[in-house]
Motif scaffolding. Structure first.
Motif, PDB file in Angstrom:
ATOM      1  N   ARG A 127       3.689 -15.569  -2.902  1.00  0.00           N
ATOM      2  CA  ARG A 127       4.869 -14.767  -3.269  1.00  0.00           C
ATOM      3  C   ARG A 127       4.461 -13.485  -3.995  1.00  0.00           C
ATOM      4  O   ARG A 127       5.298 -12.689  -4.407  1.00  0.00           O
ATOM      5  N   ARG A 128       3.162 -13.312  -4.193  1.00  0.00           N
ATOM      6  CA  ARG A 128       2.685 -12.162  -4.958  1.00  0.00           C
ATOM      7  C   ARG A 128       3.002 -10.830  -4.285  1.00  0.00           C
ATOM      8  O   ARG A 128       3.548  -9.914  -4.897  1.00  0.00           O
ATOM      9  N   LEU A 129       2.651 -10.725  -2.992  1.00  0.00           N
ATOM     10  CA  LEU A 129       2.836  -9.451  -2.302  1.00  0.00           C
ATOM     11  C   LEU A 129       4.299  -9.003  -2.266  1.00  0.00           C
ATOM     12  O   LEU A 129       4.594  -7.848  -2.586  1.00  0.00           O
ATOM     13  N   PRO A 130       5.240  -9.915  -1.889  1.00  0.00           N
ATOM     14  CA  PRO A 130       6.654  -9.474  -1.882  1.00  0.00           C
ATOM     15  C   PRO A 130       7.111  -8.927  -3.233  1.00  0.00           C
ATOM     16  O   PRO A 130       7.899  -7.970  -3.279  1.00  0.00           O
ATOM     17  N   ILE A 131       6.629  -9.508  -4.315  1.00  0.00           N
ATOM     18  CA  ILE A 131       7.013  -9.007  -5.641  1.00  0.00           C
ATOM     19  C   ILE A 131       6.385  -7.632  -5.894  1.00  0.00           C
ATOM     20  O   ILE A 131       7.054  -6.686  -6.305  1.00  0.00           O
ATOM     21  N   ASP A 132       5.099  -7.510  -5.589  1.00  0.00           N
ATOM     22  CA  ASP A 132       4.426  -6.221  -5.778  1.00  0.00           C
ATOM     23  C   ASP A 132       5.122  -5.125  -4.974  1.00  0.00           C
ATOM     24  O   ASP A 132       5.273  -3.996  -5.435  1.00  0.00           O
TER      25      ASP A 132
END
Lengths: 141, 366
Positions: free
Chosen positions: B300-305
Motif C-alpha cells: 500500500r506504500r506506492l498508492p499513498i506516496d
C-alpha cells in the motif's frame, strides 16, 4: 538610544536617510548587509553591466559576474560572515584547471632555469628557455 | 509529463524516511547580466546560447524542453509540485526555459535567478549519486559555454549566498515520529546551528506540511562539494536514527496515541467529502507512518506516496480538465482519496511493530 525629531530639511542636512527605505539586502543577506555594501564608494557602477551599489543594496543580488570585482570591498566582509571560508576550494572548470596547470609548469620551468644559470649549466638553460617559449605560446592561445 | 517522475517510485536507501535527494548547481555566463538585471533582449540571447547546448547533452535525449511563455499557469504549477522547477522559475516568462529528461530525474532551468540551474533528483538518500550526475552535466556544458568563474571565489552567482560551489544539496525527510513526540524543534535547532537549513515542503519560506522537511547546506564557499555532501549525509543519517528511535518510543510508550492517530487518519480519509491539501498531507503522512510500522501492508506504500503528489492543487486541477474553485478542489481531493482508499484494508493495529532498520516493515500480506 536617543530619539530626535527632525524636519525633512534638517534630516537631509544631517545626512539621515529615509528610515522607511527598505534594504532587501538586510533581509536576504543578513542584518547589517546593506551597511557593509555601502562601505565601497556610493557612486560605483559596474563597468560591464551598469549595476550600481544602490541596486545591490536594494536587491541583495548582483548584476553580472564582473560586479564581484566592482563591489569587492563591500562584498569581502559579507562573504566572510555568510560562508565557511573566504576562498573557493571546490570544483575547477577544466578551462581554469588548464590555466592553473600551465602557470604551475611555467613557475617550475623558471625556477629550474635560474638554477641552471646559477650552476652555469648553459646547455640545460637553453633547453629550458625553449620550453618556456613554447609554453608562453600555448598560454597566449 | 502525464505521470510523476521516477524518483517518487524509486526505492533508494532509507526511502521510508528520505523521500528524495536533490543537488543543484548554479552557473552563469561570464560578463553577461544575470537574469534579474538583464533586459529582455539579453535574456533571450543568453537563452538562445544555452538551450541548444543543454538539449544536445546525451542525458537529455528525448527531453521535455519548453519556453516558460509557452507553458500555462497550470502546467507550471504541476512542475512546481513535482519539484522540477522552483516557484521563482514558474513566475518567469519570456527569456526563460526548462529542459528536463523523460524520467524527470534531471532538470535544467535556464534564466531562473542564475543563467543555469541544473538539478538532479533521486529517491531515498542518494546525494552522492545525485551530485555525480549533475557534476557530469556541468563538466559537459563547460566545454561549450564560458562560465563565470573566479580563482578565489569560485563560480560567480547572482546571489552572494551561492558563490563558490554554486551547489545546494538537499533531502526531503518524512519525520512524523519526531513531530508526534515533540522532538522536532530540538532537531531543527541543532541542525541550524551547524550551518544547515531546514525548510518546509516547497523550499524557502514555506510551511512544514505532512511532516515533511527539507534539509540543505546553507554555505557554498570554503568547502569542497564532496565535503558538503558528506557532512549533510551524516547529519541526515543521524536524523534518520532519531526518527526510528522516536517511532520505537511511540510504539512502546504511546501505543494509544499512535493507534488513535492512525485510526483517525484512516477514518477521515476514508469518509471525508471535503479536504484541503494541508489536511490531506497531514493525514496521508500518518497513513504513511502506518505503512512503515506495519499497520497496513507494504504494497500500500506506492498508492499513498502517489496521493501525496496527486492531491496537490495543480495536479487535481489537471486531472479534472476544467477550472475548479478551491471548494470544488477540496471536494474532488476527498473523492480521489476515498476511491483510492477503497481497496485499503483497515489498519491492523496489532501489527504495529518494531521496524527492521532501513529495510521494509514486516510484510503483512493479509
Amino acid at each position: 538610544m536617543q530619539k530626535v525629531n527632525l524636519c525633512d530639511a534638517c534630516s537631509k542636512e544631517k545626512g539621515v536617510q529615509d528610515p522607511t527605505g527598505f534594504a532587501l539586502a538586510d533581509l536576504l543577506l543578513g542584518i547589517g548587509a546593506a551597511e557593509e555594501i555601502e562601505k565601497g564608494a556610493a557612486t560605483e557602477r559596474c563597468p560591464v553591466c551598469g549595476y550600481t551599489q544602490a541596486d545591490f543594496k536594494k536587491t541583495g543580488r548582483l548584476g553580472c559576474s564582473s560586479c564581484y570585482a566592482t563591489f569587492a570591498e563591500g562584498l569581502g566582509t559579507l562573504l566572510k560572515a555568510m560562508h565557511k571560508g573566504t576562498e573557493h576550494v571546490g570544483k575547477l572548470p577544466q578551462r581554469a584547471h588548464r590555466a592553473v596547470e600551465l602557470s604551475d609548469r611555467m613557475r617550475t620551468l623558471n625556477e629550474n632555469l635560474q638554477k641552471a644559470v646559477a650552476e652555469e649549466n648553459y646547455e640545460s638553460a637553453a633547453s629550458l628557455r625553449d620550453q618556456i617559449k613554447q609554453l608562453e605560446h600555448e598560454l597566449a592561445k | 509529463m502525464s505521470t510523476a517522475g521516477e524518483w517518487l517510485r524509486g526505492e533508494g536507501p532509507h526511502h521510508q524516511i528520505v523521500i528524495s535527494s536533490r543537488v543543484r548547481l548554479a552557473r552563469n555566463l561570464r560578463n553577461r547580466s544575470f537574469p534579474g538585471w538583464a533586459k529582455k533582449a539579453e535574456r533571450t540571447s543568453v537563452l538562445e546560447m544555452i538551450k541548444p547546448q543543454v538539449e544536445e547533452l546525451s542525458e537529455m535525449q528525448d527531453s521535455f524542453s519548453e519556453l516558460l511563455q509557452d507553458l500555462s499557469a497550470l502546467e507550471k504549477q504541476v512542475l512546481v509540485e513535482r519539484h522540477l522547477i522552483s516557484r521563482e522559475h514558474a513566475a518567469k516568462n519570456v527569456g526563460s526555459a526548462i529542459v528536463m529528461n523523460r524520467k524527470q530525474t534531471l532538470s535544467v532551468m535556464i534564466n531562473e535567478e542564475d543563467h543555469l540551474r541544473m538539478q538532479s533528483i533521486r529517491s531515498g538518500l542518494q546525494l552522492k549519486q545525485a551530485f555525480k550526475l549533475v557534476d557530469k552535466i556541468d563538466s559537459a556544458l563547460e566545454t561549450k559555454l564560458d562560465f563565470a568563474y573566479d580563482p578565489r571565489l569560485g563560480y560567480l552567482t547572482a546571489c552572494p549566498t551561492n558563490v563558490g560551489t554554486g551547489m545546494r544539496a538537499s533531502a526531503m525527510l518524512h519525520l512524523p515520529g519526531l513531530v508526534l513526540s515533540e522532538l522536532i524543534n530540538q532537531v531543527i535547532q541543532a541542525v541550524s546551528k551547524i550551518g544547515l537549513a531546514v525548510r518546509g515542503l516547497y523550499g524557502e519560506g514555506t510551511e512544514a506540511m505532512g511532516n515533511l522537511f527539507q534539509i540543505s547546506n546553507q554555505t557554498t564557499l570554503g568547502e569542497k562539494e564532496d565535503e558538503i555532501i558528506n557532512r549533510l549525509s551524516k547529519v541526515i543519517e543521524t536524523i534518520i536514527e532519531k526518527e526510528h528511535d522516536a517511532r520505537q518510543v511511540l510504539i512502546q510508550r504511546k501505543w494509544n496515541t499512535l493507534s488513535d492517530q492512525i485510526g483517525r487518519a484512516y477514518g477521515v480519509l476514508t469518509f471525508a467529502h471535503a479536504m484541503t491539501s494541508k489536511e490531506a498531507l497531514n493525514l496521508l503522512s500518518v497513513i504513511k507512518l502506518g505503512v512503515d510500522l506495519g499497520a497496513f501492508p507494504e504494497d500500500r506504500r506506492l498508492p499513498i506516496d502517489e496521493l501525496f503528489i496527486d492531491t496537490q492543487p495543480a495536479h487535481l486541477q489537471k486531472s479534472s480538465q476544467q477550472k475548479l474553485t478551491a471548494e470544488e478542489r477540496d471536494h474532488l481531493r476527498a473523492q480521489i482519496i476515498r476511491e483510492r482508499l477503497k481497496v485499503f484494508p483497515k489498519p491492523d493495529i496489532s501489527k504495529l511493530a518494531k521496524e527492521t532498520g532501513n529495510g521494509s516493515a514486516p510484510s503483512n500480506n493479509e
